[in-house]
Structures are given as structure tokens and as C-alpha cells.
Write an enzyme that holds these catalytic residues in place. Structure first.
Site, short mmCIF file in Angstrom:
data_model
loop_
_atom_site.label_atom_id
_atom_site.label_comp_id
_atom_site.label_asym_id
_atom_site.label_seq_id
_atom_site.Cartn_x
_atom_site.Cartn_y
_atom_site.Cartn_z
N LYS A 149 0.85 -1.21 0.00
CA LYS A 149 0.00 0.00 0.00
C LYS A 149 0.87 1.25 0.00
CE LYS A 149 -1.84 1.59 3.97
NZ LYS A 149 -1.52 3.01 4.22
N ASN A 150 1.90 1.25 0.86
CA ASN A 150 2.69 2.47 1.02
C ASN A 150 3.77 2.64 -0.04
OD1 ASN A 150 1.02 3.02 3.13
ND2 ASN A 150 2.49 2.52 4.73
N ARG A 194 -4.42 10.57 3.79
CA ARG A 194 -3.23 11.35 4.12
C ARG A 194 -2.29 11.41 2.92
NH1 ARG A 194 0.00 14.86 7.22
NH2 ARG A 194 2.18 14.32 6.84
N CYS A 215 -5.59 8.51 8.83
CA CYS A 215 -5.77 7.91 10.15
C CYS A 215 -5.55 8.96 11.24
CB CYS A 215 -4.76 6.78 10.35
SG CYS A 215 -5.19 5.31 9.45
N ARG A 262 -0.62 15.55 12.08
CA ARG A 262 0.24 15.10 10.97
C ARG A 262 0.55 16.31 10.10
NH1 ARG A 262 -2.05 9.42 9.02
NH2 ARG A 262 0.10 9.09 8.38
N PRO A 263 1.43 17.17 10.61
CA PRO A 263 1.75 18.40 9.89
C PRO A 263 2.50 18.10 8.59
CG PRO A 263 3.26 18.09 11.72
CD PRO A 263 2.23 17.00 11.82
N MET A 264 2.65 19.15 7.81
CA MET A 264 3.39 19.01 6.54
C MET A 264 4.54 20.01 6.49
SD MET A 264 0.51 18.32 3.61
CE MET A 264 1.78 18.57 2.38
N ASP A 265 4.96 20.49 7.65
CA ASP A 265 6.00 21.54 7.67
C ASP A 265 7.28 21.10 6.96
OD1 ASP A 265 5.97 19.77 9.98
OD2 ASP A 265 7.73 20.86 10.65
N LEU A 266 7.66 19.82 7.10
CA LEU A 266 8.91 19.38 6.46
C LEU A 266 8.77 19.34 4.94
CD1 LEU A 266 9.89 16.52 8.94
CD2 LEU A 266 10.56 18.93 8.99
N ASP A 289 3.83 0.97 12.24
CA ASP A 289 2.62 0.37 11.65
C ASP A 289 2.39 -1.06 12.12
OD1 ASP A 289 2.97 2.01 8.41
OD2 ASP A 289 2.27 2.71 10.36
N ARG A 301 -9.20 -0.10 4.25
CA ARG A 301 -8.36 0.91 3.62
C ARG A 301 -6.99 0.34 3.30
NH1 ARG A 301 -7.71 6.14 6.91
NH2 ARG A 301 -6.21 6.29 5.24
C1 EPZ Z 1 3.88 7.14 6.21
O1 EPZ Z 1 3.06 8.19 6.69
C2 EPZ Z 1 2.99 5.92 6.10
N1 EPZ Z 1 1.91 6.18 5.15
C3 EPZ Z 1 2.41 5.60 7.49
O2 EPZ Z 1 1.64 4.41 7.35
C4 EPZ Z 1 3.57 5.33 8.44
O3 EPZ Z 1 3.06 5.09 9.73
C5 EPZ Z 1 4.49 6.55 8.47
O4 EPZ Z 1 4.95 6.85 7.13
C6 EPZ Z 1 5.72 6.33 9.34
O5 EPZ Z 1 6.41 5.21 8.89
C7 EPZ Z 1 2.18 6.08 3.82
O6 EPZ Z 1 3.29 5.80 3.41
C8 EPZ Z 1 1.03 6.33 2.88
P1 EPZ Z 1 5.83 10.58 8.28
P2 EPZ Z 1 3.62 9.73 6.69
O7 EPZ Z 1 5.80 11.80 7.47
O8 EPZ Z 1 4.43 9.95 5.49
C9 EPZ Z 1 5.97 13.92 11.63
C10 EPZ Z 1 -0.24 3.02 7.61
O9 EPZ Z 1 -0.82 2.55 8.59
N2 EPZ Z 1 6.01 14.88 10.52
O10 EPZ Z 1 7.03 9.69 8.24
O11 EPZ Z 1 2.47 10.62 6.97
C11 EPZ Z 1 4.60 13.26 11.77
O12 EPZ Z 1 3.74 14.08 12.53
C12 EPZ Z 1 0.21 4.47 7.63
O13 EPZ Z 1 0.01 2.39 6.54
C13 EPZ Z 1 6.21 16.23 10.79
O14 EPZ Z 1 6.35 16.63 11.96
O15 EPZ Z 1 4.56 9.67 7.99
C14 EPZ Z 1 4.91 11.96 12.47
O16 EPZ Z 1 5.00 12.20 13.85
C15 EPZ Z 1 -0.10 5.15 8.96
N3 EPZ Z 1 6.23 17.11 9.76
C16 EPZ Z 1 6.30 11.59 11.93
O17 EPZ Z 1 6.84 12.81 11.36
C17 EPZ Z 1 6.08 16.72 8.46
O18 EPZ Z 1 6.13 17.60 7.55
C18 EPZ Z 1 6.29 10.53 10.86
O19 EPZ Z 1 5.52 11.01 9.80
C19 EPZ Z 1 5.87 15.35 8.19
C20 EPZ Z 1 5.85 14.43 9.23
#
Ligand code: EPZ
Length: 416
Positions: free
Chosen positions: A22-23, A92, A116, A121-125, A304, A396
Site C-alpha cells: 500500500k505504502n 493522508r 488515520c 500530521r503536519p506538513m511543515d517538512l 505500523d 483501507r
Molecule cells: C507514512 O506516513 C505511512 N503512510 C504511514 O503508514 C507510516 O506510519 C508513516 O509513514 C511512518 O512510517 C504512507 O506511506 C502512505 P511521516 P507519513 O511523514 O508519510 C511527523 C499506515 O498505517 N512529521 O514519516 O504521513 C509526523 O507528525 C500508515 O500504513 C512532521 O512533523 O509519515 C509523524 O510524527 C499510517 N512534519 C512523523 O513525522 C512533516 O512535515 C512521521 O511522519 C511530516 C511528518
């Protein structure tokens, strides 16, 4: 929202295969926006999240055909336009269209994504990296807008190895000027699969799976036929399903190195494992031993798989701890496990799990995708009947999980 009625107590026996990841398919579907040539992806899992991403691409003007796990995407006639709340809030990963739209069309406007409810789940990065590449970013009233002349090369240091930010910035850099360097990137196997897809359409991406990714911008991209990696989280879920029911199952279509951290913890818990080139045989032997787990970015233990492991450790013959370091609200399902007799205390980021010798069936509520999976696993092992509500969460991210487990001897019925 759908329910699963699970009559627990059966040991799972037999063989089960793993669907496409999926991911991996979600970012790769978004990456198809980078080319006007047709791309074919397979084996695409039959997941609700895939259908939502398909709706999003079609809204933008792409042509998407999906038949028997083969998806053909042609983004020749894409016209970038504002993507509304009702599309974005369903997934997301819908935020992954940002990088490709900016890279190819130099304009994007999306509502804040949903997904979820496992934490803020910010997008600042994502946005900081795109701004470093020269994009003008607007972020107000629930919408993100971005525009640029042509994205410029940048040397970007991610504060956290965010999976989504890594993917968005890799894709943004494909058609940018010059060489973009992204440091402290996520190293998940899905990032490597995305790099392989991007290079197959003519991009020049190096370093996925390591700490730094380099992208040399190109002017031209083409089409491809791409085979997805198997879903390591689905695979891990099946490993735990066999362990928690003290069954014996061969999980096929696994890439063992993608599940190393999970295998190590299951071995530590006393679960029998035989690892082959593309399969793992799991043998549950009585109650698991207690273990301590900390979720970390790959190659650490995956967040996950956290709910699934907590369900297993709820039956361990001792006290375990699970520390969730990635998302701040990923223990919401613990209250539901307690209804089944689990003895778990959550203090901040840590769950302390005092193993019990049995769980009892109950009516429980799924709160997100992996929580739903964890509750299904608990139901498989529990005495009597468990009803897991809101299984739309499950669909999902898992392709026919109830059918797969029934083929192994489980007794799961789908209720409206
Ligand atoms: C991906 O989500 C996966 N989803 C998630 O799987 C997975 O849990 C996650 O990576 C971590 O491995 C997909 O690939 C579609 P992140 P993503 O950006 O990209 C913080 C599932 O169950 N963050 O690595 O949203 C954020 O808040 C799903 O299959 C910022 O602070 O995860 C979190 O605490 C759930 N600023 C951490 O980083 C940002 O700009 C990890 O988020 C982006 C993220």
C-alpha cells in the site's frame, strides 16, 4: 461502517500470500503525474486507499484503468486545479500529489489531507523543502498553495526522516533544475521502490535506502511497467496472526530483509521462525515471552506494526513495554483491548503490558487502520466471539483480510 464477527480460538494453519505494498503504490501513483506517457503498475492491492488516490488522479485529469491488479495511468491531459477538502480529507497520502504537480506544472493547490487519526500530521517538512527549492508557499484557511517558475536545486536537511516529505521532495526534484540533495531522509523500502520507479521513467535519483538522496533534474520523462514490492506491514500482520493463535503458517511473497526488525522481536518472544528466500514459516509455541519494543524509523521496528504486537504481548507470560516514538496518538485502541481482558497501562509514549493467560471476546471499536488489524488479531486468539466495528478502517489497508484468515481456518464473518 461494517463489522467483523470473529469466533476465536482456532489455530491458523496453511499458506497465505502478501499483496502489493500500500505504502509503495500510493506514492508511485502520484509519481505518474510526472510523465505524460502511460505507466502500468502491478500487483496493485484492492484497497480503499488506492481507489481514493485513483479518484484524485482522475479529478486532476489523468486516465486510470484498474483491472485484476494491473493499473494503467496516463497523465497526458492533467490540468492542475484546486483539490477540495472532500477529496483530500479521505487520505493522508493525497498530499503526495504536491511534489509532482509543482515539478511538472509549477502550480498546485490542495486542501490539508486527512487520514488515520493517529496524531497531528503536519506538513511543515514537506513545505520547508519545497520552499528551499524556490516554491512560493501559501498555507491558510485549510489550503496549501504552491507555485514556482521552475524548481531550483537545493541542499535540504530534513529535521526528521519523514516518509511523506522524503517522497514529495524526491518527486519535486525530478523535473527541477540541477541537482537537489535531501539529507536525513526516510530509508523505508517503499522509498527505494519509488526511486526505482522514478529512474524507470527517466529520472536520475540515487541514494534511496541510505541517509542522503541526490536527484539530478531532467527535462524528459517516459512511461514504464513497474512491479511493486510486497507489503511488509501486511506480511508482519500475518506473522503475528500465526503467532497469536499458536498456529503454523507459511507467509509467502515476503522480502525477508524488509521485515528483519519484526522477525527479531518475534524470535525474542519465542516464536518459531524459518526464513526462506521469499517466505517465512511461523510456528506459535504457547504463550509468547515478554519483550520491550521501541518504534523507530526504518530499519527500526515499524510503528505500523505497533498495535499488532501489543495484541500479541497482551498474552505474553510476563510484562512487556512498547514505546511509540513516531505518532503521539497511536494507543487509542488500548481501551478496546482492555474490554477483552488485556492488562495494559499507557503512560505518555509507553504502554506497559502485563500479559494475561487469555483474552475474552467483546464488541470493540476500530479507531484506525492498524488498530483495526490489532483488534482482529486479538479476536482470533480470544475466547468466544469478538465483534470489531468500523472495519472500513481495515479495508483501507488490507486486501480481504477476513478471507485470507478464513482460508487459514479462522471463523470470521463480515456483517453490514
Ligand atoms: C507514512 O506516513 C505511512 N503512510 C504511514 O503508514 C507510516 O506510519 C508513516 O509513514 C511512518 O512510517 C504512507 O506511506 C502512505 P511521516 P507519513 O511523514 O508519510 C511527523 C499506515 O498505517 N512529521 O514519516 O504521513 C509526523 O507528525 C500508515 O500504513 C512532521 O512533523 O509519515 C509523524 O510524527 C499510517 N512534519 C512523523 O513525522 C512533516 O512535515 C512521521 O511522519 C511530516 C511528518
Amino acid at each position: 461502517m461494517g463489522k467483523l464477527k470473529i469466533v476465536g480460538g482456532d489455530r491458523l494453519q496453511g499458506e497465505v500470500s502478501v499483496s502489493g505494498a500500500k505504502n509503495a503504490v500510493l506514492p508511485i501513483m502520484a509519481a505518474c503525474l510526472l510523465t505524460s506517457e502511460p505507466c502500468t503498475i502491478y500487483p496493485v492491492p484492492a484497497l480503499q486507499d488506492v481507489l481514493v488516490m485513483r479518484d484524485l488522479l482522475e479529478f486532476l485529469g489523468a486516465r486510470v484503468e484498474l483491472c485484476a491488479g494491473q493499473m494503467r495511468i496516463e497523465a497526458r491531459d492533467v490540468v492542475p486545479q484546486e483539490v477540495s477538502q472532500d477529496l483530500m480529507r479521505r487520505l493522508r497520502a493525497s498530499n503526495l500529489v504536491l511534489g509532482p504537480l509543482l515539478s511538472r506544472f509549477h502550480w498546485a493547490r490542495i486542501a490539508y489531507p486527512g487520514g488515520c487519526d493517529i496524531g497531528s500530521r503536519p506538513m511543515d517538512l514537506h513545505l520547508k523543502g519545497l520552499a528551499a527549492m524556490g516554491a512560493e508557499i501559501g498555507d491558510s484557511h485549510g489550503f496549501i498553495s504552491a507555485q514556482c517558475a521552475r524548481l531550483q536545486p537545493a541542499d535540504i536537511q530534513l529535521d526528521f526522516p519523514s516518509v511523506g516529505a522524503t517522497e514529495n521532495l524526491m518527486m519535486a526534484a525530478v523535473l527541477a533544475e540541477g541537482t537537489t540533495i535531501i539529507r536525513n531522509v526516510a530509508k523505508e523500502p517503499e522509498i527505494v521502490d519509488l526511486q526505482n520507479f522514478l529512474n524507470s521513467i527517466g529520472a536520475r535519483v540515487r541514494g534511496a535506502g541510505l541517509d542522503t538522496i541526490r536527484v539530478d533534474g531532467v527535462n524528459q520523462t517516459g512511461g514504464v511497467v513497474h512491479q511493486l514490492i510486497p507489503d511488509r506491514i501486511e506480511a508482519g500482520t500475518h506473522l503475528v496472526a500465526a503467532a497469536i493463535t499458536q498456529g503454523e503458517v507459511v507467509v509467502r511473497d515476503i522480502i525477508p530483509e524488509h521485515v528483519e526488525a519484526m522477525l527479531a522481536k518475534l524470535r525474542e518472544a519465542g516464536i518459531g521462525l524459518e526464513v526462506y528466500a521469499d517466505a517465512v514459516r511461523v510456528t506459535g509455541r504457547g504463550r509468547p515471552r515478554p519483550v520491550d519494543i521501541k518504534t523507530l524509523p526504518y530499519p527500526g521496528f515499524p510503528t505500523d506494526m505497533q498495535p499488532q504486537m501489543v495484541s500479541l504481548l497482551a498474552l505474553a507470560d510476563g510484562t512487556s513495554t512498547v514505546t511509540e516514538n513516531i505518532f503521539e496518538k497511536r494507543f487509542k485502541y488500548v481501551d478496546e483491548l482492555r474490554r477483552m481482558g488485556a492488562e495494559i497501562k499507557v503512560e505518555g509514549r509507553m504502554a506497559v503490558i502485563i500479559g494475561v493467560d487469555h483474552l475474552s471476546g467483546a464488541v470493540v471499536q476500530a479507531t484506525d487502520l492498524r488498530a483495526a488489524a490489532g483488534l482482529v488479531l486479538a479476536g482470533l486468539a480470544a475466547e468466544n466471539t469478538t465483534v470489531v466495528e468500523d472495519t472500513a478502517h481495515l479495508d483501507r489497508g488490507y486486501e480481504r483480510l477476513d478471507a485470507k484468515y478464513n482460508s487459514l481456518g479462522a471463523n470470521i464473518a463480515r456483517l453490514p
